[in-house]
Write an enzyme that holds these catalytic residues in place. Structure first.
Site, PDB file in Angstrom:
ATOM      1  N   HIS A 140       0.843  -1.201   0.000  1.00 32.55           N
ATOM      2  CA  HIS A 140       0.000   0.000   0.000  1.00 32.55           C
ATOM      3  C   HIS A 140       0.880   1.254   0.000  1.00 32.55           C
ATOM      4  CE1 HIS A 140      -3.423   2.583   1.518  1.00 32.55           C
ATOM      5  NE2 HIS A 140      -2.390   3.248   2.018  1.00 32.55           N
ATOM      6  N   GLU A 141       1.886   1.289   0.864  1.00 28.16           N
ATOM      7  CA  GLU A 141       2.751   2.468   0.960  1.00 28.16           C
ATOM      8  C   GLU A 141       3.615   2.638  -0.289  1.00 28.16           C
ATOM      9  OE1 GLU A 141       2.295   4.660   3.108  1.00 28.16           O
ATOM     10  OE2 GLU A 141       0.957   3.482   4.378  1.00 28.16           O
ATOM     11  N   HIS A 144       1.738   4.380  -2.975  1.00 25.08           N
ATOM     12  CA  HIS A 144       1.731   5.841  -2.823  1.00 25.08           C
ATOM     13  C   HIS A 144       2.969   6.453  -3.463  1.00 25.08           C
ATOM     14  CE1 HIS A 144      -1.827   6.527  -0.484  1.00 25.08           C
ATOM     15  NE2 HIS A 144      -1.441   5.808   0.552  1.00 25.08           N
ATOM     16  N   GLU A 216      -6.255   6.851  -1.131  1.00 22.20           N
ATOM     17  CA  GLU A 216      -6.133   5.720  -0.205  1.00 22.20           C
ATOM     18  C   GLU A 216      -6.789   4.468  -0.789  1.00 22.20           C
ATOM     19  OE1 GLU A 216      -4.372   5.429   2.509  1.00 22.20           O
ATOM     20  OE2 GLU A 216      -3.668   7.495   2.303  1.00 22.20           O
TER      21      GLU A 216
END
Length: 300
Positions: A140-141, A144, A216
């Site tokens: 997930h990070e 980003h 997100e």
């Protein structure tokens, strides 16, 4: 370099529309200030200085605020090992890896580009998650970083704050530089600038929060698709959100300023979903469950 994080066309469309609307708001704001003040040079200079400082030093600011430090593979072999595998799968450069000594279970990515990127994980998160869950959070990070979300959100959020700063600066400029204006004219000018500033701040605040929620969801989706295990990310979300309730309130409040960076918010909005930087846990879990079903992931 193109990464292997899959795009989400619908979410991308929503993010582009939100960004476009945000741009319209600021064009209107600049036009209004120009009409009122007859000059935009000072506005541009102030904007450039403040934006440059936040953009170029975002990684240092975030790490300092969280009291995090860069760690080597020898210090954190588990953390580096997961990030090495994910970066190889995503075909992206490896970011710097940082650790924050706090029981708050969370993670965030920061840095203006892939060369300056940092993924920071707390000791509380490492202690609570198994390897599959940790992999889901880190994917997930990394999403980003690959999609330059940090730079996008820095620019977008900066402009909302700038609306108030420029309005006050314009007020003092008129007070001390508009010698031919009488008291009534100054009062009218201050009122007009205040109204414009409040309206612009309110609209931009809502648009930036919407953009944050979309990004997100996009990071959840692309990170889960990279690992092939949406259920692991869902389990991490559930565990982190549940354990957050057992963290002392003062610690959560101290970390609230970093909500926009965090994997899961330290303190959620009690007023409205419109004010939150993150989608609700229910929305995120529903999206991940749909993705898991679509991918044919076996049930746990």
């Amino acid at each position: 370099m193109r990464t292997r994080f899959p795009p989400d066309r619908k979410l991308t469309g929503r993010m582009l529309l939100t960004t476009f609307l945000l741009g319209l708001v600021y064009v209107a704001f600049a036009a209004a200030l120009f009409a009122l003040l007859k000059s935009i040079v000072v506005i541009v200079v102030v904007a450039a200085i403040l934006l440059g400082a936040q953009y170029f030093f975002s990684d240092r600011i975030a790490l300092t605020g969280m009291r995090a430090r860069i760690v080597s593979p020898e210090e954190q072999p588990r953390l580096h090992g997961v990030i090495d595998r994910l970066c190889a799968s995503a075909n992206m450069p490896k970011p710097r890896v940082a650790l924050a000594e706090t029981d708050l279970p969370n993670a965030f990515a920061t840095g203006r580009n892939t060369k300056r990127a940092v993924v920071c994980v707390t000791t509380g998160l490492l202690r609570r998650l198994d390897n599959a869950e940790l992999e889901g959070v880190l994917a997930h990070e990394l999403s980003h970083i690959a999609h330059r979300d940090v730079a996008v959100m820095t620019v977008a959020s900066f402009l909302g704050v700038l609306a108030g700063l420029v309005a006050r600066f314009a007020f003092y400029t008129q007070m001390f530089g508009g010698g031919r204006r009488n008291g009534d004219q100054v009062a009218i000018m201050v009122l007009l600038i205040t109204v414009v500033s409040v309206v612009v701040y309110a609209i931009s605040f809502l648009l930036v929060r919407a953009l944050s929620r979309y990004r997100e969801l996009a990071a959840d989706r692309s990170g889960a698709m990279l690992t092939g295990r949406p259920s692991a990310l869902a389990a991490a979300l559930t565990k982190v959100t549940g354990d957050m309730a057992r963290i002392p309130t003062r610690d959560l409040r101290a970390a609230e300023a970093f909500n926009a960076f965090f994997f899961a918010p330290a303190v959620g909005s009690r007023l409205s979903a419109l004010l939150s930087t993150h989608p609700s846990l229910e929305v995120r879990l529903t999206r991940l469950a749909e993705l898991s079903a679509g991918m044919g992931e076996p049930s746990a």
